[in-house]
Structure formats: structure tokens, C-alpha cells
Design a protein around this motif. Structure first.
Motif, PDB file in Angstrom:
ATOM      1  N   THR A   5       0.832  -1.206   0.000  1.00 61.88           N
ATOM      2  CA  THR A   5       0.000   0.000   0.000  1.00 61.88           C
ATOM      3  C   THR A   5       0.864   1.251   0.000  1.00 61.88           C
ATOM      4  O   THR A   5       0.630   2.185  -0.783  1.00 61.88           O
ATOM      5  CB  THR A   5      -0.927   0.003   1.226  1.00 61.88           C
ATOM      6  OG1 THR A   5      -1.836  -1.089   1.124  1.00 61.88           O
ATOM      7  CG2 THR A   5      -1.710   1.307   1.312  1.00 61.88           C
ATOM      8  N   LEU A   6       1.869   1.279   0.852  1.00 58.91           N
ATOM      9  CA  LEU A   6       2.752   2.449   0.931  1.00 58.91           C
ATOM     10  C   LEU A   6       3.501   2.664  -0.382  1.00 58.91           C
ATOM     11  O   LEU A   6       3.662   3.799  -0.836  1.00 58.91           O
ATOM     12  CB  LEU A   6       3.734   2.284   2.086  1.00 58.91           C
ATOM     13  CG  LEU A   6       3.121   2.359   3.489  1.00 58.91           C
ATOM     14  CD1 LEU A   6       4.128   1.951   4.547  1.00 58.91           C
ATOM     15  CD2 LEU A   6       2.598   3.768   3.769  1.00 58.91           C
TER      16      LEU A   6
ATOM     17  N   ALA B 266      -4.286   2.237  -4.004  1.00 55.17           N
ATOM     18  CA  ALA B 266      -3.527   2.202  -2.758  1.00 55.17           C
ATOM     19  C   ALA B 266      -4.198   3.050  -1.681  1.00 55.17           C
ATOM     20  O   ALA B 266      -4.264   2.649  -0.505  1.00 55.17           O
ATOM     21  CB  ALA B 266      -2.100   2.687  -2.996  1.00 55.17           C
ATOM     22  N   ALA B 267      -4.708   4.209  -2.072  1.00 55.86           N
ATOM     23  CA  ALA B 267      -5.413   5.065  -1.110  1.00 55.86           C
ATOM     24  C   ALA B 267      -6.679   4.373  -0.620  1.00 55.86           C
ATOM     25  O   ALA B 267      -7.009   4.429   0.575  1.00 55.86           O
ATOM     26  CB  ALA B 267      -5.756   6.407  -1.756  1.00 55.86           C
TER      27      ALA B 267
ATOM     28  N   THR C  91       2.332   9.082   5.508  1.00 57.86           N
ATOM     29  CA  THR C  91       2.455   8.989   4.053  1.00 57.86           C
ATOM     30  C   THR C  91       1.217   9.527   3.356  1.00 57.86           C
ATOM     31  O   THR C  91       1.316  10.217   2.329  1.00 57.86           O
ATOM     32  CB  THR C  91       2.697   7.525   3.631  1.00 57.86           C
ATOM     33  OG1 THR C  91       3.882   7.047   4.279  1.00 57.86           O
ATOM     34  CG2 THR C  91       2.875   7.410   2.131  1.00 57.86           C
ATOM     35  N   LEU C  92       0.040   9.253   3.914  1.00 58.34           N
ATOM     36  CA  LEU C  92      -1.197   9.773   3.324  1.00 58.34           C
ATOM     37  C   LEU C  92      -1.207  11.295   3.328  1.00 58.34           C
ATOM     38  O   LEU C  92      -1.563  11.930   2.322  1.00 58.34           O
ATOM     39  CB  LEU C  92      -2.409   9.241   4.090  1.00 58.34           C
ATOM     40  CG  LEU C  92      -2.747   7.753   3.909  1.00 58.34           C
ATOM     41  CD1 LEU C  92      -3.780   7.311   4.929  1.00 58.34           C
ATOM     42  CD2 LEU C  92      -3.245   7.486   2.489  1.00 58.34           C
ATOM     43  N   VAL C  93      -0.833  11.885   4.446  1.00 59.81           N
ATOM     44  CA  VAL C  93      -0.823  13.348   4.547  1.00 59.81           C
ATOM     45  C   VAL C  93       0.240  13.929   3.615  1.00 59.81           C
ATOM     46  O   VAL C  93      -0.002  14.933   2.923  1.00 59.81           O
ATOM     47  CB  VAL C  93      -0.583  13.797   6.000  1.00 59.81           C
ATOM     48  CG1 VAL C  93      -0.456  15.319   6.072  1.00 59.81           C
ATOM     49  CG2 VAL C  93      -1.733  13.325   6.891  1.00 59.81           C
ATOM     50  N   GLU C  94       1.410  13.315   3.582  1.00 61.10           N
ATOM     51  CA  GLU C  94       2.476  13.799   2.696  1.00 61.10           C
ATOM     52  C   GLU C  94       2.040  13.717   1.236  1.00 61.10           C
ATOM     53  O   GLU C  94       2.333  14.612   0.433  1.00 61.10           O
ATOM     54  CB  GLU C  94       3.740  12.968   2.912  1.00 61.10           C
ATOM     55  CG  GLU C  94       4.440  13.258   4.246  1.00 61.10           C
ATOM     56  CD  GLU C  94       5.479  12.207   4.588  1.00 61.10           C
ATOM     57  OE1 GLU C  94       5.728  11.311   3.739  1.00 61.10           O
ATOM     58  OE2 GLU C  94       6.043  12.261   5.698  1.00 61.10           O
TER      59      GLU C  94
ATOM     60  N   TRP D 165     -10.472  10.528   2.148  1.00 59.09           N
ATOM     61  CA  TRP D 165     -11.353   9.491   2.698  1.00 59.09           C
ATOM     62  C   TRP D 165     -10.563   8.511   3.560  1.00 59.09           C
ATOM     63  O   TRP D 165     -10.997   8.131   4.651  1.00 59.09           O
ATOM     64  CB  TRP D 165     -12.049   8.741   1.559  1.00 59.09           C
ATOM     65  CG  TRP D 165     -12.823   7.554   2.052  1.00 59.09           C
ATOM     66  CD1 TRP D 165     -14.056   7.560   2.646  1.00 59.09           C
ATOM     67  CD2 TRP D 165     -12.406   6.186   2.013  1.00 59.09           C
ATOM     68  NE1 TRP D 165     -14.427   6.276   2.982  1.00 59.09           N
ATOM     69  CE2 TRP D 165     -13.439   5.411   2.608  1.00 59.09           C
ATOM     70  CE3 TRP D 165     -11.263   5.536   1.531  1.00 59.09           C
ATOM     71  CZ2 TRP D 165     -13.352   4.026   2.727  1.00 59.09           C
ATOM     72  CZ3 TRP D 165     -11.180   4.158   1.652  1.00 59.09           C
ATOM     73  CH2 TRP D 165     -12.211   3.417   2.246  1.00 59.09           C
ATOM     74  N   ALA D 166      -9.398   8.116   3.083  1.00 59.29           N
ATOM     75  CA  ALA D 166      -8.567   7.170   3.838  1.00 59.29           C
ATOM     76  C   ALA D 166      -8.180   7.752   5.195  1.00 59.29           C
ATOM     77  O   ALA D 166      -8.194   7.052   6.214  1.00 59.29           O
ATOM     78  CB  ALA D 166      -7.321   6.812   3.034  1.00 59.29           C
ATOM     79  N   LEU D 167      -7.852   9.019   5.217  1.00 60.78           N
ATOM     80  CA  LEU D 167      -7.483   9.660   6.481  1.00 60.78           C
ATOM     81  C   LEU D 167      -8.656   9.716   7.448  1.00 60.78           C
ATOM     82  O   LEU D 167      -8.476   9.561   8.656  1.00 60.78           O
ATOM     83  CB  LEU D 167      -6.928  11.064   6.223  1.00 60.78           C
ATOM     84  CG  LEU D 167      -5.497  11.092   5.671  1.00 60.78           C
ATOM     85  CD1 LEU D 167      -5.165  12.465   5.094  1.00 60.78           C
ATOM     86  CD2 LEU D 167      -4.497  10.716   6.767  1.00 60.78           C
TER      87      LEU D 167
END
Length: 223
Positions: A13-14, A28-29, A43-46, A62-64
Motif C-alpha cells: 500500500t505504501l 492504494a489510497a 504517508t497519506l498526509v504527505e 477518505w482514507a485519512l
């Protein structure tokens, strides 16, 4: 699922979030939101700060929202102060989706008047979601300083934010209808009309407000 399998999926995923193909990043998201892991948050925020594709950014947000607020909130609040405009905008957008009012102190007048239109629009949307009860008139007063700003889309965003504040925005809007600046007057008149009649439509309200302002000026010149 074994620990090894979970670790392998997390690594995949990363890696997918950094893939050059937008379709892979989107999947991945989605995976990061479907199987939340605190290790994904940074990683999501970046990625939000640099992701060029709208649909991928939306999935990142959405993932966050699927992760614990105790993990996401501190990280998002750091990006609200970023020098990168997209980082600020996306962090604010995500905060508006999470809706945790502990983020309210981060919605500063500087963000509400940010020079970047996308940042300002995100700040307006976040502000009306996060504003504590009783502080709506103060927020309306700050938002009103942006009346007349930008092109139609920016003005629409500000009007929607003011309308979302309801009756609390009316005194400020009424005062702005007497502003010296023609754009400010027209925007205030249109927003007040939209607040009183949401079915009127913003496009119609803006066009009508411009006519009102022009006719008013013509009448004054005639005297």
C-alpha cells in the motif's frame, strides 16, 4: 491474516501511494482506508500535499477519515501551517471532513484570508464546520472581509460559507451591502438574497445583485 501478510500488504500500500500511475495510487489510497493502519497516516498526509489528481486526493482524504482522530489530527494541524499551498488546502479540506472541533483554533484569520484561493476556500469550508456554537457572528465578520474577492467560483465558495452560518451572518452582510467597493456590495447583496431564498441559485443572485448596484449608482448620479 498473519502478521507477515499484514506487513506485506502494508508495504504494498505504501509503495502504491508513490506509484507514477494515478490508477495505482487511487487503489492504494482505497486500500489504506479499507484497512486503516496508523503507519499509513504520515504517508497519506504527505501524499495529499503533492498529489496532482483530484480523484486520488479525494480518496486520500477518505482514507485519512478512516483512521483514529488521535493520530490524524496532530499530523494535519502541522500541514495547515505548511509553506506549500496544496498541503494547507488539503489539510484543511480533510479537517472539514473529520469535523473534530479541536481543530478550530488552527483556523486563523490568516488562513481565512490566505493569498491562495484554494487554501482560502478550504479554510472557509472548514471554518463553518468547526466553528463553536456562539462564535458564528465573529466568523461571519472575518469571512465578510473577503467579499468581492476573486472570480465567480471563489465568490460562490464564500457565499456558501456565509449562507451555512445562517441568521448569524445577516448583520454582517447587511453592513457590507453599503460598502464603497462595488464588487463587495454586489457580492454581499447576492449572498444575502441566497441566504433568504436558497432556491434562487447563486448565479441568478449574483447577476441580480450586479444590476441592483449599477442601477443604484445610476440613480445617485442622476441626482
Amino acid at each position: 491474516m498473519t502478521t507477515t501478510r499484514r506487513d506485506t500488504d502494508a508495504i504494498r500500500t505504501l509503495q502504491g501511494l508513490a506509484d507514477p500511475r494515478s490508477s495505482v495510487r487511487l487503489r492504494a489510497a482505497m486500500a489504506a482506508g479499507t484497512a486503516p493502519d496508523p503507519g499509513f497516516v504520515d504517508t497519506l498526509v504527505e501524499r495529499c500535499a503533492i498529489e496532482p489528481e483530484f480523484f486520488v486526493r479525494d480518496m486520500l482524504t477518505w482514507a485519512l477519515t478512516r483512521h483514529p482522530v488521535s493520530v490524524t489530527l496532530p499530523r494535519l494541524l502541522r500541514d495547515v501551517r505548511s509553506e506549500r499551498a496544496q498541503a494547507r488546502s488539503q489539510a484543511l479540506h480533510t479537517l472539514s471532513k473529520i469535523g473534530d472541533r479541536r481543530a478550530w483554533p488552527a483556523i486563523t484569520p490568516a488562513l481565512l484570508s490566505d493569498a491562495d484561493d484554494e487554501v482560502a476556500r478550504s479554510a472557509w469550508r472548514a471554518a463553518v464546520v468547526l466553528v463553536p456554537e456562539g462564535e458564528e457572528p465573529d466568523l461571519a465578520a472575518v469571512l465578510a472581509t473577503q467579499l468581492g474577492r476573486g472570480e465567480r467560483e471563489t465568490q460562490l465558495s464564500l457565499s456558501r460559507a456565509l449562507v451555512a452560518l445562517g441568521e448569524a451572518a445577516l448583520p454582517t452582510l447587511r453592513a457590507a451591502t453599503a460598502a464603497r467597493d462595488r464588487r463587495v456590495r454586489a457580492h454581499a447583496i447576492a449572498t444575502e438574497r441566497l441566504l433568504r431564498d436558497p432556491d434562487a441559485g447563486m448565479e441568478f443572485a449574483i447577476d441580480e445583485a450586479k444590476r441592483v448596484v449599477v442601477l443604484g449608482e445610476a440613480g445617485q448620479e442622476g441626482h
